[in-house]
Design a protein around this motif. Sequence first.
Motif, mmCIF file in Angstrom:
data_model
loop_
_atom_site.group_PDB
_atom_site.id
_atom_site.type_symbol
_atom_site.label_atom_id
_atom_site.label_comp_id
_atom_site.label_asym_id
_atom_site.label_seq_id
_atom_site.Cartn_x
_atom_site.Cartn_y
_atom_site.Cartn_z
ATOM 1 N N UNK A 197 0.822 -1.211 0.000
ATOM 2 C CA UNK A 197 0.000 0.000 0.000
ATOM 3 C C UNK A 197 0.853 1.255 0.000
ATOM 4 N N UNK A 198 1.974 1.201 0.725
ATOM 5 C CA UNK A 198 2.808 2.395 0.865
ATOM 6 C C UNK A 198 4.126 2.272 0.101
ATOM 7 N N UNK A 199 4.075 1.573 -1.032
ATOM 8 C CA UNK A 199 5.267 1.457 -1.870
ATOM 9 C C UNK A 199 5.627 2.784 -2.532
ATOM 10 N N UNK A 200 4.620 3.646 -2.763
ATOM 11 C CA UNK A 200 4.848 4.954 -3.390
ATOM 12 C C UNK A 200 5.180 5.985 -2.309
ATOM 13 N N UNK A 201 6.128 6.876 -2.593
ATOM 14 C CA UNK A 201 6.561 7.874 -1.600
ATOM 15 C C UNK A 201 5.429 8.820 -1.223
ATOM 16 N N UNK A 202 4.510 9.112 -2.172
ATOM 17 C CA UNK A 202 3.385 10.000 -1.855
ATOM 18 C C UNK A 202 2.571 9.431 -0.690
ATOM 19 N N UNK A 203 2.260 8.157 -0.756
ATOM 20 C CA UNK A 203 1.431 7.541 0.284
ATOM 21 C C UNK A 203 2.172 7.436 1.619
ATOM 22 N N UNK A 204 3.498 7.374 1.558
ATOM 23 C CA UNK A 204 4.277 7.347 2.801
ATOM 24 C C UNK A 204 4.324 8.730 3.442
ATOM 25 N N UNK A 205 4.349 9.777 2.636
ATOM 26 C CA UNK A 205 4.448 11.140 3.161
ATOM 27 C C UNK A 205 3.093 11.665 3.620
ATOM 28 N N UNK A 206 2.034 11.355 2.880
ATOM 29 C CA UNK A 206 0.723 11.976 3.117
ATOM 30 C C UNK A 206 0.233 11.873 4.563
ATOM 31 N N UNK A 207 0.276 10.699 5.231
ATOM 32 C CA UNK A 207 -0.244 10.649 6.605
ATOM 33 C C UNK A 207 0.438 11.632 7.546
ATOM 34 N N UNK A 208 1.755 11.788 7.411
ATOM 35 C CA UNK A 208 2.493 12.663 8.325
ATOM 36 C C UNK A 208 2.307 14.131 7.952
ATOM 37 N N UNK A 209 2.252 14.423 6.651
ATOM 38 C CA UNK A 209 1.963 15.795 6.240
ATOM 39 C C UNK A 209 0.565 16.199 6.690
ATOM 40 N N UNK A 210 -0.392 15.305 6.540
ATOM 41 C CA UNK A 210 -1.764 15.565 6.967
ATOM 42 C C UNK A 210 -1.844 15.769 8.469
ATOM 43 N N UNK A 211 -1.075 14.963 9.220
ATOM 44 C CA UNK A 211 -1.082 15.075 10.680
ATOM 45 C C UNK A 211 -0.520 16.414 11.139
ATOM 46 N N UNK A 212 0.534 16.876 10.474
ATOM 47 C CA UNK A 212 1.169 18.143 10.838
ATOM 48 C C UNK A 212 0.286 19.332 10.492
ATOM 49 N N UNK A 213 -0.420 19.239 9.356
ATOM 50 C CA UNK A 213 -1.197 20.377 8.873
ATOM 51 C C UNK A 213 -2.648 20.373 9.358
ATOM 52 N N UNK A 214 -3.047 19.385 10.143
ATOM 53 C CA UNK A 214 -4.413 19.349 10.666
ATOM 54 C C UNK A 214 -4.583 20.304 11.834
ATOM 55 N N UNK A 215 -3.601 20.347 12.721
ATOM 56 C CA UNK A 215 -3.682 21.207 13.902
ATOM 57 C C UNK A 215 -2.276 21.541 14.346
ATOM 58 N N UNK A 216 -2.128 22.670 15.059
ATOM 59 C CA UNK A 216 -0.824 23.027 15.609
ATOM 60 C C UNK A 216 -0.436 22.031 16.699
#
Length: 418
Positions: A8-27
């Motif tokens: 599922x997370x073979x692509x770098x986009x899918x590996x980055x998205x959860x952490x980018x989303x977590x950082x940008x959801x709330x301070x």
Amino acid sequence: MLKNLKDRYSCSFYRIYPWQNAIETEFLFFAVCDVMFLHSVKNISFAQISFLIFFSLLFSLIVQYPLLKCIHRMGNRNSVRAGSLFFLLSALCITFAPNYGIIVVGGILKCIGHTFNSLGAALLKEKLVQDGKGTEYVNFQSDANNAVCLLMMISSFACGFLYSLNPYYPMFGCITICALGVILSFLMTSCIEADGANVKSVPKSSEKQARSWGGIPILVSFAVMTAITGIGLSYARINFQEVLTLQYDGTEVMSQLGYVTFLVFLFRFLSNVLMSKFFVRFKRWICVRLQILLVVSLVLQILPWVYPPTMAILALMAIGYLVMVFVRDPYITAIQNDSLMTADKTKRQNNLILLNVSKKAGALLLSAVCTLILRETSILPVMTSMITFAVVSLILLAVTLPRCASSSRAASPLRDIR
């Protein structure tokens, strides 16, 4: 299982998205110590803090239309990048503000950043469609929600220690994390093909069917649900604290609330783990079941005011509070998934912005209503009001969804709302 995750997370986009989303959801960090930092360090009164929240929400609602026009011109990739930059600027303004005016500017920038960051879901859907995984949005977004829970839990544990060393240390951590979010945003969006690639036009038949969805009731229901499980949790926490003070002293109350806070993150994590299993079985009807759970959880909140607060009653009350947390992420993910089920990228943007507007409007109205009630009476009428709102939201959703049953699966309930 590990092999499935690796695939599922073979692509770098899918590996980055959860952490980018977590950082940008709330301070991170600031979300834990916001009131204490602004009041004790910046000498901002509680009334000014309340106004800051109200004005930031109001301003962000007023500028939604210009922002939507801007998003249409910029595209999803540039919008997500801009959102991360606005978040970083907001953290800098709040941390180093010499006066209240700059703090207000920081609050406004944060709300604008939230609007741009909401396009991250559209970016995920766009990438999934490009890779032939368009139906797997719920699985990936649930994993991203769990990343939010994990980082919030870590920052919650670390914030108290950092604040005790120096009140500015948590804010320095917040700025560092936001800077990392900017880097991740640019790395993630570079994995997406140019806007317009692999996008098919929406069949006319889908356009015709979409008009039968009745999106306004769904938007109203979404606004109520997210408001109660968002800002409404603050009032539920006040209610919980007032009941506990009738039974325990201050130290014991803080201890009990600490246990509950830990369980909050645990329940959020579990809800996202279970979301994909529930969604496969119930599809869009999962929203109705989650609404029913919300009504039940709110009823449990008022039990100690109706019956003597025994240990069993207090346990039921705590369970109700945790269920309020449990239903939020799966509900938002399910509605977002429905709103993204269109091949038209512009409509995806419109739908996500509409959901963002309704979420902020719901929070603003619920906050205003509850504030007025608390000025005149106690917390119990606030909780009963939220029960009423939740029942109305459930009725709206239950009446609307059967009308959608005959619509195409590719149609969105929000796409034709203007």
